[in-house]
Design an enzyme around this catalytic site. Structure first.
Site, PDB file in Angstrom:
ATOM      1  N   ASP A  92     -13.467 -11.872  -2.329  1.00 39.93           N
ATOM      2  CA  ASP A  92     -13.646 -13.303  -1.961  1.00 39.93           C
ATOM      3  C   ASP A  92     -12.858 -13.922  -0.503  1.00 39.93           C
ATOM      4  O   ASP A  92     -12.178 -13.928   0.287  1.00 39.93           O
ATOM      5  CB  ASP A  92     -12.059 -13.445  -2.584  1.00 39.93           C
ATOM      6  CG  ASP A  92     -12.257 -13.577  -4.317  1.00 39.93           C
ATOM      7  OD1 ASP A  92     -12.731 -14.401  -4.900  1.00 39.93           O
ATOM      8  OD2 ASP A  92     -11.543 -13.248  -5.014  1.00 39.93           O
ATOM      9  N   ASP A 232     -15.228 -15.542 -13.636  1.00 44.62           N
ATOM     10  CA  ASP A 232     -14.681 -15.111 -11.941  1.00 44.62           C
ATOM     11  C   ASP A 232     -13.233 -16.156 -12.355  1.00 44.62           C
ATOM     12  O   ASP A 232     -13.189 -17.134 -12.535  1.00 44.62           O
ATOM     13  CB  ASP A 232     -14.664 -15.155 -11.251  1.00 44.62           C
ATOM     14  CG  ASP A 232     -14.301 -15.221  -9.710  1.00 44.62           C
ATOM     15  OD1 ASP A 232     -12.893 -14.451  -9.839  1.00 44.62           O
ATOM     16  OD2 ASP A 232     -14.882 -15.028  -8.618  1.00 44.62           O
TER      17      ASP A 232
END
Ligand code: DX5
Ligand code: ZN
Length: 278
Positions: A92, A232
């Site tokens: 991320d 996600d």
């Protein structure tokens, strides 16, 4: 051996550059090219092909998100996750502007690339992602995931990513409806449906993702597309069955894996639940 000004020169036989061949000058700096010459990884497409074979043979996979891992021992965390059976890893990248939090960038992605054997999905939560896709491709992303909400020309950026080597995935936040992504599905290798607001790990699952996954699965078969479906945010033993039943194949799990004491147990349990629901 080696020049003293190159920090990561290895003593093993001379490696070959993989990600920096024929990509033009663009945003990849000379420094990144030098660093990448110090290690060898399979070309991005090849690594994804292995992941695709796993998906086809075994069904949905869990991609652990490193966001909450111990960054003081990053290589050890990568090794633990891969030994625990992670088919791929999810990174991320947050810039503190597109989302409130600032996480890490190219240097850390490169470090994970050197430590990892499995494919990497790099999830770019940054403003103007089109300005840095080339650099992240060169840093070793196998999947480059960009947010529709941050793009001025989604079609062009997805085509650029694909031309650089990685698979081009398009992410949508919970508030973004499917009809906004539909015009670009023909150039998506994958769609990442966010089931939390991007920006933080450990948030509660937003069920709006289930309807979107189902809609996308229907659209894919109607249109004859072949993009992969990912999800996600907020994945747990309670939510993974429903997302797999709705069509998710690449299932990102952060806290459900990293906050468990036993990564292998957590990944195995999540994947078993996903595969029995798919
Ligand atoms: C959120 C990130 C996620 C996050 C997932 O912005 O994109 O990948 O790490 O963490 P969990 O699974 O804890 O929601
Ligand atoms: Zn993510």
């Amino acid at each position: 051996m080696g020049r003293p000004d190159l920090p990561r020169v290895e003593t093993s036989p001379p490696p070959q550059p993989c990600y920096n061949v024929g990509h033009g000058s663009g945003h990849g700096s000379q420094r990144h090219k030098l660093l990448l010459r110090t290690h060898v990884n399979p070309p991005a497409g090849q690594a994804f092909d292995q992941l695709a074979a796993t998906l086809d043979a075994r069904g949905p996979v869990v991609l652990p998100a490193l966001l909450l891992c111990d960054f003081g021992h990053l290589a050890r965390e990568v090794e633990r996750l891969e030994s625990a059976g992670a088919a791929a890893l999810h990174l991320d990248v947050m810039d503190g502007r597109f989302v409130p939090q600032l996480t890490y960038g190219l240097v850390v992605v490169e470090a994970v690339r050197r430590a990892a054997k499995r494919p990497l999905e790099v999830h770019l939560m940054v403003e103007q992602p089109e300005t840095c896709v080339e650099a992240y491709a060169q840093a070793g992303a196998d999947i480059l995931t960009v947010h529709l909400e941050g793009l001025t020309d989604p079609r062009q950026t997805l085509k650029t990513i694909a031309s650089l080597g990685p698979r081009a995935h398009l992410a949508i936040s919970p508030g973004t409806p499917i009809d906004r992504i539909e015009p670009y599905l023909d150039v998506c290798d994958g769609v990442l449906v966010m089931s939390v607001e991007p920006g933080f790990g450990g948030q509660a699952f937003n069920p709006v993702a289930l309807a979107k996954l189902s809609q996308l699965a229907v659209l894919r078969s109607q249109r004859g597309d072949s993009f992969r479906l990912g999800v996600d945010g907020g994945i747990s033993t309670e939510t993974i069955g429903p997302v797999a039943a709705a069509g998710a194949e690449l299932i990102v799990a952060g806290s459900a894996v990293i906050r468990s004491h036993d990564y292998a147990k957590a990944i195995t349990e999540l994947e078993q639940l996903a595969r029995s629901a798919a």
